[in-house]
Write a protein that holds these residues in place. Structure first.
Motif, short mmCIF file in Angstrom:
data_model
loop_
_atom_site.label_atom_id
_atom_site.label_comp_id
_atom_site.label_asym_id
_atom_site.label_seq_id
_atom_site.Cartn_x
_atom_site.Cartn_y
_atom_site.Cartn_z
N ASP A 1 -1.59 3.94 0.98
CA ASP A 1 -0.91 4.96 0.18
C ASP A 1 -0.09 5.80 1.15
O ASP A 1 -0.63 6.63 1.89
N PHE A 2 1.23 5.60 1.15
CA PHE A 2 2.07 6.27 2.13
C PHE A 2 2.26 7.75 1.80
O PHE A 2 2.50 8.56 2.71
N GLU A 3 2.15 8.13 0.52
CA GLU A 3 2.28 9.55 0.16
C GLU A 3 1.08 10.34 0.66
O GLU A 3 1.21 11.46 1.14
N GLN A 4 -0.13 9.77 0.51
CA GLN A 4 -1.34 10.44 0.97
C GLN A 4 -1.70 10.08 2.41
O GLN A 4 -2.65 10.65 2.96
N GLU A 5 -0.94 9.14 2.99
CA GLU A 5 -1.20 8.66 4.35
C GLU A 5 -2.64 8.18 4.49
O GLU A 5 -3.35 8.52 5.43
N LYS A 6 -3.06 7.37 3.51
CA LYS A 6 -4.40 6.80 3.52
C LYS A 6 -4.29 5.28 3.49
O LYS A 6 -3.53 4.72 2.70
N SER A 7 -5.07 4.63 4.34
CA SER A 7 -5.09 3.18 4.40
C SER A 7 -6.42 2.65 3.89
O SER A 7 -7.45 3.32 3.99
N THR A 8 -6.38 1.46 3.33
CA THR A 8 -7.59 0.78 2.86
C THR A 8 -7.75 -0.51 3.65
O THR A 8 -6.86 -1.37 3.64
N GLU A 9 -8.86 -0.62 4.37
CA GLU A 9 -9.13 -1.84 5.11
C GLU A 9 -9.64 -2.92 4.14
O GLU A 9 -10.00 -2.65 3.00
N TRP A 10 -9.66 -4.15 4.61
CA TRP A 10 -10.16 -5.23 3.78
C TRP A 10 -11.60 -4.92 3.36
O TRP A 10 -12.46 -4.68 4.19
N ASP A 11 -11.83 -4.88 2.05
CA ASP A 11 -13.19 -4.69 1.56
C ASP A 11 -13.51 -5.83 0.60
O ASP A 11 -12.61 -6.44 0.03
N PHE A 12 -14.77 -6.11 0.44
CA PHE A 12 -15.19 -7.22 -0.41
C PHE A 12 -16.05 -6.67 -1.54
O PHE A 12 -17.08 -6.04 -1.30
N THR A 13 -15.56 -6.86 -2.77
CA THR A 13 -16.24 -6.31 -3.94
C THR A 13 -16.71 -7.44 -4.85
O THR A 13 -15.88 -8.14 -5.45
N PRO A 14 -18.02 -7.65 -4.94
CA PRO A 14 -18.52 -8.68 -5.86
C PRO A 14 -18.63 -8.12 -7.28
O PRO A 14 -18.82 -6.91 -7.48
#
Length: 725
Positions: free
Chosen positions: A248-261
């Motif tokens: 999210d470039f507006e909030q300057e937040k990144s999400t790393e690879w996560d695994f959701t079953p």
């Protein structure tokens, strides 16, 4: 007005019922023989098919509903303890088949064959299974009026083979896919055939062209030679795994690879009652919403796309009215366009008895930031009465959980939906009340409607009343909430709606025109004490051509008593609250959609509040049959409101659909919207590597449309697998 609808139903119901036509099941019957072996679904006519006779003599339905179809179809049926088998031989006089694409559920736009089944045989709900001439499957849930839910998926088998003057369809539909009572040996059935090269749509049973192609009121009879087997496979499990990364470039937040079953389950409680369960569901593979230009004062409706909420959805989505619905599933797990995680969900749907259907839903969401955890529940019971009518009871609940606050909203209601057996007359009466903590009085919604549908004319009338305090937190009631732009606040205002719509259809016996005729419509809104609020009037003329092209034009008139200052455009001051009268002219043309190149345009010109508006909505489409379909849409509006704002609004959409095969697809959708200042890229790859088992790769990118600065970017990978037990 409500009492008038009720009195009219009581007085005229016996008359309408005695005028109902003789059911097609007395004239059209097909026998289905039982076999003790299985059939290999390969599109070849094995010797086992010689033990039964074929039914034929398909009749025209569209564009003409007179006479036998030019391209005939022969159908045979067999069954064993697991499957219903169908063999269809479709004759044709042209070598080139029309195939729009190979995607699932795109049935009516291509040459194809389908079967409509009503296992309960009460004309209230059924199933459709279709296949186009290149082997792409389609299935849908069907409601009593011919309404369809193409989002429903089922596991079944089919194969198509081609010959010089005909093509063969072979189907195997598992009994566990259907909802039925094994003791009920009378099923409704109809067969359908698309022959687009000859521009004909034919059916096994005959019924008027003004009725829906999948109308349950005109089925023939399926005669079983022996007992119908009970469902043996009663549980389907669909485990899945999703991984997502992005920023999210507006909030300057990144999400790393996560695994959701996550896990979905379908349990056949009985042969006609199904329980759906979901744990930690993920909907990242769902295609993005189509953006729209909003020139109204109220929120717009977007359809539900998430699979968990779709099966037997007519029990939920058919409640209330369009724009006044007590239940709208997108309120669950979505808030201001943001996803709210759903921890679990359960749905019980189907038939408790031959005449009584049930829909029960419960879902629990998590707490996210300032959004509290909520529990959502819905219960609806639908009892069939008379021939094609029903009475329903509804209860909807939203309850905040894990908090000391007594924050809740509940809606209870009842509906009577009426239809004559031949569908010529239909109508309804609805009554709802809402209950919220600390809010009392003026909390009801009352509605009634009536529809007359014949070959020569159609007439529809409707009345609605919505109280100030009719709050449906899990529903959709946009007109109740009026935004005051000067005070930056929202005000609830009760209203009444009076609607009338009428058409006169002329159907020439021959020539290039299928039907044509005038259309008129009038809608009036009033507020407290029936004080005038708004009027919309429409008069137009529609012409439908035999090649499926269409032209219509209309004159539209508006008078609006604007209750609060409103800002339609990005202006310094809002449009003041006063009465406005304006009009526009609309011309609409669509070309023959069967052609490789198709196009259409809608031109609008006239006044708009205290100014003027010019609009042009156009599309261009080209097919490289059947592998690629390209479509470009452009919606342009030029609005001038004098000192209250001038703006040119553009909405451009470019869509490409690549079908590598019947099981591998790549769809990319680009949307450029100046009104919402957004440029969106959504690209989705789907590989159906086994029946109802998929691998999805979805890429989403959003930019500001004026500066092209990036807002956010995400990529998701999801895999699921369907298991039967």
């Amino acid at each position: 007005m409500f009492k008038s609808y009720l009195l009219l139903f009581i007085l005229l119901t016996p008359y309408w019922d005695c005028k109902a036509q003789i059911n097609n099941q007395n004239q059209r019957q097909i026998e289905i023989k039982k076999i003790n072996t299985s059939i290999q679904i390969d599109g070849k006519v094995d010797s086992i098919w010689s033990i039964t006779h074929a039914t034929t003599d398909f009749v025209n339905h569209r564009p003409s509903d007179v006479g036998l179809a030019k391209s005939q179809t022969e159908v045979k049926m067999l069954y064993n303890d697991q499957f219903i088998y169908i063999l269809a031989k479709a004759y044709h006089s042209h070598q080139e088949h029309i195939i729009q694409n190979l995607k699932r559920d795109d049935y009516f736009s291509s040459d194809g064959f389908g079967v409509l089944m009503d296992p309960i045989n009460k004309q209230t709900n059924g199933f459709f299974f279709g296949i186009n001439s290149r082997g792409s499957q389609a299935e849908s849930l069907i409601t009593s009026s011919g309404g369809t839910d193409w989002n429903w998926d089922a596991k079944w088998y089919s194969r198509v083979t081609h010959h010089d003057t005909y093509w063969i369809v072979e189907m195997a539909i598992p009994f566990f896919t259907l909802r039925y009572n094994a003791k009920n040996t009378a099923w409704g059935i109809n067969f359908l055939r698309n022959d687009l090269g000859n521009n004909m749509f034919s059916t096994w049973t005959s019924f008027p062209a003004n009725f829906n192609d999948l109308d349950l009121g005109y089925t023939g009879s399926l005669s079983w030679e022996d007992d119908i087997p009970e469902v043996k496979k009663k549980i389907a499990m669909v485990p899945s795994m999703t991984t997502t990364t992005g920023k999210d470039f507006e909030q300057e937040k990144s999400t790393e690879w996560d695994f959701t079953p996550s896990l979905d389950a379908k349990i056949a409680v009985t042969s006609s009652l199904n329980l759906d369960l979901t744990i930690n569901p993920d909907f990242s593979q769902i295609e993005v919403d189509r953006q729209v230009t909003n020139l109204s004062r109220f929120s717009l409706f977007f359809p539900e796309r998430r699979t968990f909420f779709l099966e037997n959805s007519d029990l939920f989505t058919g409640l209330g009215r369009s724009q006044i619905s007590p239940f709208f599933s997108r309120r669950i797990g979505l808030s201001s366009g943001k996803n709210i995680p759903i921890k679990f969900g359960a749905r019980l749907t189907g038939n408790l008895t031959e005449k009584l259907r049930i829909g029960m839903l419960n879902a629990q969401t998590e707490r996210v930031s300032e959004t509290k955890a909520q529990n959502y529940g819905l219960l609806t019971l639908k009892q069939r009465i008379l021939k094609r009518s029903s009475v329903s009871g509804i209860f909807v609940n939203r309850q905040q959980v894990n908090t000391d606050e007594n924050d809740y909203n509940r809606v209870v209601g009842t509906e009577f939906n009426y239809s004559t057996e031949n569908g010529f007359v239909s109508g309804d009466i609805k009554y709802y009340k809402s209950f919220s903590d600390g809010i009392k009085g003026s909390n009801d919604f009352v509605s009634g409607s009536m529809f007359l549908n014949s070959r020569g004319y159609r007439v529809y009338t409707q009345f609605d009343h919505v109280g100030d305090n009719y709050l449906a937190d899990v529903g959709f009631t946009p007109r109740l909430f009026n935004y005051d732009a000067l005070r930056d606040t929202t005000v609830r205002v009760n209203y009444q709606r009076y609607s009338f719509f009428g058409t006169r259809d002329f159907r020439p016996a021959s020539g290039p025109i299928v039907f044509h005729g005038p259309r008129i419509q009038s809608i009036i809104y009033t507020n407290d004490g029936n004080q005038f609020n708004e009027r919309y009037s429409y008069i137009g003329y529609e012409i439908d051509f035999a090649d499926q092209s269409q032209f219509d034009f209309s004159i539209n008139s508006y008078t609006i008593n604007l209750l609060f200052p409103t800002n339609f455009l990005d202006a310094d001051s809002p449009l003041p609250a006063r009465t406005y009268s304006y009009y526009d002219l609309v011309f609409d043309w669509d070309s023959d959609p069967r052609k490789l190149f198709a196009y259409g345009t809608v031109f609008t010109s006239g006044t708009f509040f205290n100014g003027k508006r010019t609009g042009l909505r156009s599309y261009l489409q080209y097919r490289f049959q059947p592998w690629l379909r390209l479509r470009l849409d452009h919606n342009y509006n030029q609005i001038e409101l004098e000192e209250f704002g001038n703006e040119d609004i553009h909405l451009v959409g470019l869509r490409s659909e690549v079908s590598f095969s019947n099981n591998v697809f790549w769809t990319t959708f680009l949307q450029f919207n100046t009104q919402s200042t957004n440029f969106n890229i959504n690209s989705r790859f789907q590989w159906r590597f086994a029946p109802l088992s998929d691998l999805f790769v979805v890429y989403t990118d959003n930019y500001f449309s004026d500066t092209f600065e990036r807002k956010n970017r995400f990529i998701s990978i999801k895999i699921n697998y369907w298991l039967n037990f």
